[in-house]
Design a protein around this motif. Sequence first.
Motif, PDB file in Angstrom:
ATOM      1  N   LEU A  15       1.890  -5.928   0.023  1.00  0.00           N
ATOM      2  CA  LEU A  15       1.402  -7.012   0.879  1.00  0.00           C
ATOM      3  C   LEU A  15       2.466  -8.063   1.223  1.00  0.00           C
ATOM      4  CD1 LEU A  15      -2.106  -7.620  -0.750  1.00  0.00           C
ATOM      5  CD2 LEU A  15      -1.588  -6.391   1.366  1.00  0.00           C
ATOM      6  N   LYS A  16       3.640  -7.963   0.617  1.00  0.00           N
ATOM      7  CA  LYS A  16       4.669  -8.966   0.859  1.00  0.00           C
ATOM      8  C   LYS A  16       5.076  -9.002   2.326  1.00  0.00           C
ATOM      9  CE  LYS A  16       9.162 -10.536  -0.826  1.00  0.00           C
ATOM     10  NZ  LYS A  16      10.315 -10.244  -1.710  1.00  0.00           N
ATOM     11  N   ASP A  17       5.100 -10.195   2.895  1.00  0.00           N
ATOM     12  CA  ASP A  17       5.518 -10.433   4.292  1.00  0.00           C
ATOM     13  C   ASP A  17       4.588  -9.777   5.306  1.00  0.00           C
ATOM     14  OD1 ASP A  17       7.766 -11.824   3.334  1.00  0.00           O
ATOM     15  OD2 ASP A  17       8.944  -9.976   3.214  1.00  0.00           O
ATOM     16  N   LYS A  18       3.366  -9.419   4.902  1.00  0.00           N
ATOM     17  CA  LYS A  18       2.403  -8.821   5.824  1.00  0.00           C
ATOM     18  C   LYS A  18       1.544  -9.923   6.456  1.00  0.00           C
ATOM     19  CE  LYS A  18       3.353  -4.445   5.088  1.00  0.00           C
ATOM     20  NZ  LYS A  18       3.903  -3.573   6.145  1.00  0.00           N
ATOM     21  N   THR A  19       1.301  -9.792   7.755  1.00  0.00           N
ATOM     22  CA  THR A  19       0.404 -10.702   8.469  1.00  0.00           C
ATOM     23  C   THR A  19      -0.817  -9.890   8.906  1.00  0.00           C
ATOM     24  OG1 THR A  19       2.279 -11.996   9.268  1.00  0.00           O
ATOM     25  CG2 THR A  19       0.174 -12.301  10.396  1.00  0.00           C
ATOM     26  N   LEU A  20      -1.948 -10.114   8.243  1.00  0.00           N
ATOM     27  CA  LEU A  20      -3.142  -9.286   8.464  1.00  0.00           C
ATOM     28  C   LEU A  20      -4.374 -10.166   8.511  1.00  0.00           C
ATOM     29  CD1 LEU A  20      -2.336  -6.649   5.664  1.00  0.00           C
ATOM     30  CD2 LEU A  20      -1.951  -6.303   8.120  1.00  0.00           C
ATOM     31  N   ASN A  21      -5.305  -9.815   9.411  1.00  0.00           N
ATOM     32  CA  ASN A  21      -6.592 -10.481   9.360  1.00  0.00           C
ATOM     33  C   ASN A  21      -7.473  -9.767   8.339  1.00  0.00           C
ATOM     34  OD1 ASN A  21      -7.839  -8.189  10.581  1.00  0.00           O
ATOM     35  ND2 ASN A  21      -7.368  -8.986  12.633  1.00  0.00           N
ATOM     36  N   PHE A  22      -8.709 -10.198   8.161  1.00  0.00           N
ATOM     37  CA  PHE A  22      -9.552  -9.660   7.095  1.00  0.00           C
ATOM     38  C   PHE A  22      -9.798  -8.164   7.257  1.00  0.00           C
ATOM     39  CE2 PHE A  22     -13.423  -8.821   4.736  1.00  0.00           C
ATOM     40  CZ  PHE A  22     -13.232  -9.555   3.573  1.00  0.00           C
ATOM     41  N   GLU A  23     -10.130  -7.732   8.465  1.00  0.00           N
ATOM     42  CA  GLU A  23     -10.408  -6.307   8.704  1.00  0.00           C
ATOM     43  C   GLU A  23      -9.147  -5.460   8.523  1.00  0.00           C
ATOM     44  OE1 GLU A  23     -11.346  -8.782  10.680  1.00  0.00           O
ATOM     45  OE2 GLU A  23     -13.490  -8.730  10.165  1.00  0.00           O
ATOM     46  N   GLU A  24      -8.012  -5.963   9.021  1.00  0.00           N
ATOM     47  CA  GLU A  24      -6.743  -5.236   8.858  1.00  0.00           C
ATOM     48  C   GLU A  24      -6.363  -5.130   7.381  1.00  0.00           C
ATOM     49  OE1 GLU A  24      -4.479  -6.447  13.055  1.00  0.00           O
ATOM     50  OE2 GLU A  24      -4.341  -7.756  11.292  1.00  0.00           O
ATOM     51  N   LEU A  25      -6.662  -6.173   6.623  1.00  0.00           N
ATOM     52  CA  LEU A  25      -6.369  -6.163   5.188  1.00  0.00           C
ATOM     53  C   LEU A  25      -7.160  -5.056   4.492  1.00  0.00           C
ATOM     54  CD1 LEU A  25      -5.077  -7.384   2.650  1.00  0.00           C
ATOM     55  CD2 LEU A  25      -6.998  -9.005   2.564  1.00  0.00           C
ATOM     56  N   GLU A  26      -8.421  -4.923   4.824  1.00  0.00           N
ATOM     57  CA  GLU A  26      -9.253  -3.871   4.224  1.00  0.00           C
ATOM     58  C   GLU A  26      -8.688  -2.485   4.541  1.00  0.00           C
ATOM     59  OE1 GLU A  26     -13.807  -4.995   3.565  1.00  0.00           O
ATOM     60  OE2 GLU A  26     -13.244  -5.012   5.688  1.00  0.00           O
ATOM     61  N   ASN A  27      -8.321  -2.257   5.800  1.00  0.00           N
ATOM     62  CA  ASN A  27      -7.777  -0.954   6.193  1.00  0.00           C
ATOM     63  C   ASN A  27      -6.439  -0.671   5.511  1.00  0.00           C
ATOM     64  OD1 ASN A  27      -9.948  -0.468   7.919  1.00  0.00           O
ATOM     65  ND2 ASN A  27      -8.935  -1.459   9.674  1.00  0.00           N
ATOM     66  N   TYR A  28      -5.621  -1.697   5.422  1.00  0.00           N
ATOM     67  CA  TYR A  28      -4.310  -1.519   4.802  1.00  0.00           C
ATOM     68  C   TYR A  28      -4.449  -1.217   3.311  1.00  0.00           C
ATOM     69  CZ  TYR A  28       0.547  -2.342   3.536  1.00  0.00           C
ATOM     70  OH  TYR A  28       1.821  -2.194   3.055  1.00  0.00           O
ATOM     71  N   LEU A  29      -5.341  -1.919   2.636  1.00  0.00           N
ATOM     72  CA  LEU A  29      -5.563  -1.683   1.212  1.00  0.00           C
ATOM     73  C   LEU A  29      -6.128  -0.292   0.954  1.00  0.00           C
ATOM     74  CD1 LEU A  29      -6.983  -5.105  -0.054  1.00  0.00           C
ATOM     75  CD2 LEU A  29      -4.774  -4.084  -0.599  1.00  0.00           C
ATOM     76  N   ASP A  30      -6.960   0.181   1.861  1.00  0.00           N
ATOM     77  CA  ASP A  30      -7.515   1.525   1.721  1.00  0.00           C
ATOM     78  C   ASP A  30      -6.391   2.558   1.692  1.00  0.00           C
ATOM     79  OD1 ASP A  30      -9.775   3.345   1.615  1.00  0.00           O
ATOM     80  OD2 ASP A  30      -9.195   3.955   3.641  1.00  0.00           O
ATOM     81  N   HIS A  31      -5.401   2.383   2.550  1.00  0.00           N
ATOM     82  CA  HIS A  31      -4.252   3.290   2.586  1.00  0.00           C
ATOM     83  C   HIS A  31      -3.373   3.098   1.340  1.00  0.00           C
ATOM     84  CE1 HIS A  31      -0.455   5.121   3.792  1.00  0.00           C
ATOM     85  NE2 HIS A  31       0.130   3.952   3.581  1.00  0.00           N
ATOM     86  N   ALA A  32      -3.085   1.839   0.988  1.00  0.00           N
ATOM     87  CA  ALA A  32      -2.182   1.541  -0.133  1.00  0.00           C
ATOM     88  C   ALA A  32      -2.742   2.055  -1.454  1.00  0.00           C
ATOM     89  CB  ALA A  32      -1.935   0.041  -0.216  1.00  0.00           C
ATOM     90  N   ILE A  33      -4.024   1.839  -1.692  1.00  0.00           N
ATOM     91  CA  ILE A  33      -4.623   2.260  -2.962  1.00  0.00           C
ATOM     92  C   ILE A  33      -4.788   3.772  -3.015  1.00  0.00           C
ATOM     93  CG2 ILE A  33      -6.728   2.114  -4.387  1.00  0.00           C
ATOM     94  CD1 ILE A  33      -6.877  -0.842  -3.565  1.00  0.00           C
ATOM     95  N   ASP A  34      -5.025   4.399  -1.876  1.00  0.00           N
ATOM     96  CA  ASP A  34      -5.068   5.868  -1.835  1.00  0.00           C
ATOM     97  C   ASP A  34      -3.703   6.439  -2.198  1.00  0.00           C
ATOM     98  OD1 ASP A  34      -6.272   8.532  -1.008  1.00  0.00           O
ATOM     99  OD2 ASP A  34      -4.605   8.395   0.414  1.00  0.00           O
TER     100      ASP A  34
END
Length: 428
Positions: A356-375
């Motif tokens: 997540l460092k230096d990432k600019t994400l709104n709430f929905e983008e954060l959820e999608n990004y975390l889904d990929h990262a945790i997978d």
Amino acid sequence: MSKCYSRYHTNVKLCYSLGIEKQIFPKEFLQEIPKTTSQYWKKKNNLEYYGSQYEEIAQCTTEELKLIADNRAKQMRKTFVSFLKVYFMIIELIDENKFKQIIKSNYRQLVPLIENLISVTQSKNLILKFLKISPFQFGQWQKMRRYECKESLIWVCYKRESRQISWTEIITMKRLLKDNKFLHWSSGSVWGKAVKDGKISMSIQSWYHYAKLLGLGQNRKKFYKKRKRISVRAEKPNEIWHMDVTRFKTSDGNWAYIYTLMDNFSRRILSWNVNHTLSGKISLKSAIVEQFGNKNMETDNIDLIVDGGTENNNINIHEFIKNCKVGIYKKVALKDVSFSNSMIEGNNRILKQTYLKDKTLNFEELENYLDHAIDEYNNIKPHYFHKIYTPTEIYNQPELKNTKLYFEKLNKERIVHNKNYSCGKVCP
């Protein structure tokens, strides 16, 4: 009552009279001798003295001193004494460890000079001792110089030292450690993936060593404040869980709360969610439904380790655990148990500083990004604690935890490859 006096060997007295006792005898032995006693050594002439166990050493020194004192060796003595003065001064000025490092860093230039000196003096062990070099290390340097090859990272001919990693593996290593897909992975995780895919055959220690030689390890180092290591380890999946929350500021300036629940044994993230408010109940409920469904698991107790914050210790959490079909025992770290919740806290640091460092994400983008990262964390990237396996693989197959890695087949292929390698030079 008469006082018992110790009697000392003549060689002990002689060494004191010559002022060389500190170079000959152990400090413990010297401390046993009264200071006033040393003034009267030459007045005694008894045959048995305390300290006779050192006679052989002292006698040897005496014989050497006779030779050094001989007038025929006057010029040689002056030269030798001058050499010793310079030698000890160098050691004192630059420190013994630095001296060893200088020798090590310049072994290619020094080996032929040392070989020539040994040939002239016929005193190999003495020369190496003066230079603080072990016979084994010197043998290795001779070998490396004799079969030097700039094509090899360790400067040794592939044919002569065929067990070193092959040129193909070096190319593969460079490609993997520079691959954009793996730049956010630790070096150890890249090693695990490469071994698992059959692309390289080396221990993780060799991997780190060659990564350093290639200059590919430093940019991956992350310096964290030293923390106390966790003192609890589960023996099977679903024996100990850890739950924690971290926060992330979204692009609209609001805080999003990221809950994660992790299995201690496998390090697998069992459940996660992102909320606008603090609510640990959702993450806990999701983990239970995902892992156990609606089965009654009251006999299988799970220790749930949490921090002391109100997000983990409130009426909603307590009521949910009380009515849950799975036997859960919530324990507050450093309060109900002596250890911390550092396992999942460390995982959250990795999540924030790596993904997540230096990432600019709104709430929905954060959820999608975390889904990929945790997978990726659970199912793709090998965990350093599990060698070449992912957390999900260890969670589903706990027996893999004790699997030993064998590189015999690939090592044989490497040896054949190295022996057939040609750098254009004719090997002796």
